[in-house]
Motif scaffolding. Structure first.
Motif, PDB file in Angstrom:
ATOM      1  N   LYS A 280      72.914  59.305  51.170  1.00 18.19           N
ATOM      2  CA  LYS A 280      72.401  58.567  52.326  1.00 18.19           C
ATOM      3  C   LYS A 280      71.594  57.379  51.816  1.00 18.19           C
ATOM      4  N   ASP A 281      72.012  56.173  52.199  1.00 22.28           N
ATOM      5  CA  ASP A 281      71.376  54.980  51.638  1.00 22.28           C
ATOM      6  C   ASP A 281      71.667  53.792  52.550  1.00 22.28           C
ATOM      7  N   GLU A 282      70.700  52.902  52.713  1.00 18.62           N
ATOM      8  CA  GLU A 282      70.891  51.741  53.580  1.00 18.62           C
ATOM      9  C   GLU A 282      71.603  50.589  52.877  1.00 18.62           C
ATOM     10  N   SER A 283      71.740  50.661  51.558  1.00 19.27           N
ATOM     11  CA  SER A 283      72.396  49.586  50.810  1.00 19.27           C
ATOM     12  C   SER A 283      73.904  49.595  51.060  1.00 19.27           C
ATOM     13  N   PHE A 284      74.544  48.467  50.758  1.00 23.11           N
ATOM     14  CA  PHE A 284      75.995  48.363  50.927  1.00 23.11           C
ATOM     15  C   PHE A 284      76.757  48.724  49.655  1.00 23.11           C
ATOM     16  N   GLY A 285      76.224  48.338  48.511  1.00 24.67           N
ATOM     17  CA  GLY A 285      76.958  48.499  47.259  1.00 24.67           C
ATOM     18  C   GLY A 285      76.602  49.780  46.538  1.00 24.67           C
ATOM     19  N   SER A 286      77.528  50.717  46.498  1.00 25.60           N
ATOM     20  CA  SER A 286      77.273  51.997  45.834  1.00 25.60           C
ATOM     21  C   SER A 286      77.839  51.986  44.417  1.00 25.60           C
ATOM     22  N   PRO A 287      77.245  52.762  43.509  1.00 19.03           N
ATOM     23  CA  PRO A 287      77.774  52.843  42.143  1.00 19.03           C
ATOM     24  C   PRO A 287      79.146  53.531  42.117  1.00 19.03           C
ATOM     25  N   ILE A 288      79.820  53.423  40.986  1.00 20.48           N
ATOM     26  CA  ILE A 288      81.113  54.088  40.804  1.00 20.48           C
ATOM     27  C   ILE A 288      80.947  55.595  40.987  1.00 20.48           C
ATOM     28  N   ALA A 289      81.929  56.216  41.635  1.00 22.92           N
ATOM     29  CA  ALA A 289      81.955  57.658  41.916  1.00 22.92           C
ATOM     30  C   ALA A 289      80.914  58.070  42.954  1.00 22.92           C
ATOM     31  N   THR A 290      80.333  57.085  43.617  1.00 22.08           N
ATOM     32  CA  THR A 290      79.337  57.336  44.659  1.00 22.08           C
ATOM     33  C   THR A 290      79.717  56.555  45.911  1.00 22.08           C
ATOM     34  N   LEU A 291      79.485  57.159  47.053  1.00 26.10           N
ATOM     35  CA  LEU A 291      79.726  56.496  48.330  1.00 26.10           C
ATOM     36  C   LEU A 291      78.458  56.637  49.166  1.00 26.10           C
ATOM     37  N   PHE A 292      77.898  55.525  49.580  1.00 23.08           N
ATOM     38  CA  PHE A 292      76.731  55.578  50.448  1.00 23.08           C
ATOM     39  C   PHE A 292      77.170  55.863  51.885  1.00 23.08           C
ATOM     40  N   TYR A 293      76.274  56.461  52.645  1.00 24.34           N
ATOM     41  CA  TYR A 293      76.547  56.619  54.075  1.00 24.34           C
ATOM     42  C   TYR A 293      75.251  56.438  54.852  1.00 24.34           C
ATOM     43  N   GLU A 294      75.430  56.085  56.106  1.00 21.42           N
ATOM     44  CA  GLU A 294      74.292  55.889  56.997  1.00 21.42           C
ATOM     45  C   GLU A 294      74.710  56.359  58.385  1.00 21.42           C
ATOM     46  N   GLU A 295      73.802  57.003  59.071  1.00 18.43           N
ATOM     47  CA  GLU A 295      74.107  57.512  60.408  1.00 18.43           C
ATOM     48  C   GLU A 295      73.792  56.459  61.466  1.00 18.43           C
ATOM     49  N   TYR A 296      74.554  56.506  62.548  1.00 17.69           N
ATOM     50  CA  TYR A 296      74.278  55.608  63.670  1.00 17.69           C
ATOM     51  C   TYR A 296      74.320  56.402  64.971  1.00 17.69           C
ATOM     52  N   GLU A 297      73.594  55.904  65.960  1.00 14.95           N
ATOM     53  CA  GLU A 297      73.578  56.547  67.278  1.00 14.95           C
ATOM     54  C   GLU A 297      74.296  55.702  68.318  1.00 14.95           C
ATOM     55  N   ASP A 298      74.133  54.398  68.215  1.00 11.43           N
ATOM     56  CA  ASP A 298      74.709  53.500  69.213  1.00 11.43           C
ATOM     57  C   ASP A 298      75.654  52.523  68.518  1.00 11.43           C
ATOM     58  N   GLU A 299      76.918  52.528  68.921  1.00  7.56           N
ATOM     59  CA  GLU A 299      77.905  51.689  68.239  1.00  7.56           C
ATOM     60  C   GLU A 299      77.643  50.204  68.461  1.00  7.56           C
ATOM     61  N   LYS A 300      77.112  49.855  69.618  1.00  4.62           N
ATOM     62  CA  LYS A 300      76.808  48.450  69.880  1.00  4.62           C
ATOM     63  C   LYS A 300      75.735  47.944  68.922  1.00  4.62           C
ATOM     64  N   ASN A 301      74.699  48.756  68.721  1.00  5.93           N
ATOM     65  CA  ASN A 301      73.648  48.375  67.775  1.00  5.93           C
ATOM     66  C   ASN A 301      74.198  48.262  66.353  1.00  5.93           C
ATOM     67  N   LEU A 302      75.128  49.166  66.022  1.00  5.32           N
ATOM     68  CA  LEU A 302      75.748  49.114  64.695  1.00  5.32           C
ATOM     69  C   LEU A 302      76.518  47.808  64.520  1.00  5.32           C
ATOM     70  N   GLN A 303      77.276  47.421  65.532  1.00  3.38           N
ATOM     71  CA  GLN A 303      78.042  46.176  65.443  1.00  3.38           C
ATOM     72  C   GLN A 303      77.115  44.973  65.268  1.00  3.38           C
ATOM     73  N   GLU A 304      75.985  45.000  65.954  1.00  2.24           N
ATOM     74  CA  GLU A 304      75.013  43.910  65.816  1.00  2.24           C
ATOM     75  C   GLU A 304      74.449  43.872  64.395  1.00  2.24           C
ATOM     76  N   LYS A 305      74.202  45.050  63.847  1.00  2.00           N
ATOM     77  CA  LYS A 305      73.682  45.131  62.479  1.00  2.00           C
ATOM     78  C   LYS A 305      74.693  44.575  61.480  1.00  2.00           C
ATOM     79  N   LEU A 306      75.953  44.937  61.665  1.00  2.00           N
ATOM     80  CA  LEU A 306      76.991  44.439  60.762  1.00  2.00           C
ATOM     81  C   LEU A 306      77.159  42.930  60.901  1.00  2.00           C
ATOM     82  N   GLN A 307      77.033  42.434  62.115  1.00  2.00           N
ATOM     83  CA  GLN A 307      77.133  40.994  62.338  1.00  2.00           C
ATOM     84  C   GLN A 307      76.007  40.254  61.621  1.00  2.00           C
TER      85      GLN A 307
END
Length: 349
Positions: A280-307
């Protein structure tokens, strides 16, 4: 050399590259020239694997196959239709290539030549075996390319514009060094996937391709997941399990062991399946053999964050996203890196 001629030469290149694909359905003739270049490129594939521990035969062949499928008359016509290139205005465009995945700089190479300009190529030391053979094939079928293609290992000079790809650190150097020239300077980017929990087994399997192809080293590889709160990763882990063969690569296995040890010593909460660590990590770039993830509650807010973070993102993958599952490493010719229209840049030189 007209643009129609240039297109025909790249279509012929695509047919040649298809020789590295499925032999059973291949109608391309094995001419003496094709056989000679096939053997030469095959030798260079082996050299590239020995030189760069992250290159595997499977991944290099995958790259060649993708370019074979891409270099068709239909694709080139669709791609080039919006542009008008000045046939009389030839400029020399320098390309500083990255070397993170096989032939990562080929799109820029193709773009410069198809637009009628000359190319001055400075390759990465991590990926310098393959492209010269492909360039040699083009020069053999169209000798006019001989004075349009040049490779150099020296300091760049005598060029009119530049396309340079590197890290955020090297980008600062590029911006300073090339400040007097028209340029496209590319920096670090990452790709993310949005999951809803409703994905099918097939979609999650396809996501595995987005994550693991080229060991995840490409900017189009998914390095982070956005998942709903309380997301159950069981189906995800089951779907990606066939990629456990990545552990056969000592470099990948070493990265997995190292990152896992570091995270455990730091007492981070992890999920893992023996070959991939989920953190679980807010960063975008994860090291090799690692995948970051982040939870979201509202998809609209997520889209705004990605924008808000679009300057850091190459691809957003998902059911309702811009890229379908399994397609990140199979871009169309018009899927420009960093969203910068390379042909428009070249058209305006």
């Amino acid at each position: 050399m007209t643009i129609e001629e240039r297109k025909s030469y790249f279509v012929e290149l695509g047919k040649f590259l298809s020789l590295f694909g499925d032999k059973t359905n291949n109608s391309v003739k094995i001419t003496p020239r094709n056989e000679r270049f096939f053997n030469e490129l095959n030798d260079k594939i082996e050299q590239s694997i020995h030189y760069n521990g992250w290159f595997t035969r499977e991944n290099v062949i995958f790259s060649l196959q993708q370019w074979s499928k891409t270099l068709t008359t239909s694709n080139l016509d669709t791609w080039l239709k919006p542009y008008e290139f000045n046939q009389d205005e030839q400029k020399t465009v320098a390309i500083v290539m990255a070397g993170n995945i096989p032939l990562v700089g080929f799109h820029d190479f193709l773009s410069v030549l198809i637009s009628g300009h000359k190319v001055l190529v400075k390759q990465s030391s991590n990926d310098k075996q393959l492209l010269p053979v492909i360039a040699g094939f083009l020069m053999e079928i169209a000798p006019e390319f001989e004075n349009r293609i040049k490779f150099t290992e020296d300091r760049l000079s005598d060029f009119d514009a530049v396309i340079a790809t590197g890290s955020n650190n090297t980008a600062r150097y590029f911006e300073y060094y090339f400040k007097g020239k028209p340029s496209i300077i590319r920096k670090n980017r990452n790709s993310v996937a949005i999951l809803t929990g409703k994905e099918s087994k097939e979609e999650l399997e396809a996501l595995g391709e987005d994550i693991f192809r080229y060991f995840g080293l490409g900017c189009r590889n998914v390095s982070k997941l956005y998942v709903p709160k309380e997301y159950d990763f069981d189906n995800f882990f089951k779907a990606i399990y066939p990629w456990n063969t990545l552990l056969n690569s000592a470099k990948y296995a070493n990265n997995y062991d190292y990152n896992k040890a570091v995270y455990l010593m730091s007492e981070f909460k992890l999920l893992e399946n023996g070959f991939l660590i989920l953190k679980k990590d807010e960063s975008f770039g994860s090291p090799i053999a690692t995948l970051f993830y982040e939870e979201y509650e509202d998809e609209k807010n997520l889209q705004e964050k990605l924008q808000q973070n679009k300057e850091n993102l190459q691809c957003v993958v998902g059911r309702e996203a811009e890229v379908d599952f399994g397609q990140t490493q199979q871009p169309k010719l018009w899927d420009y890196a960093d969203g910068v229209d390379t042909l428009k840049f070249l058209e305006e030189l």
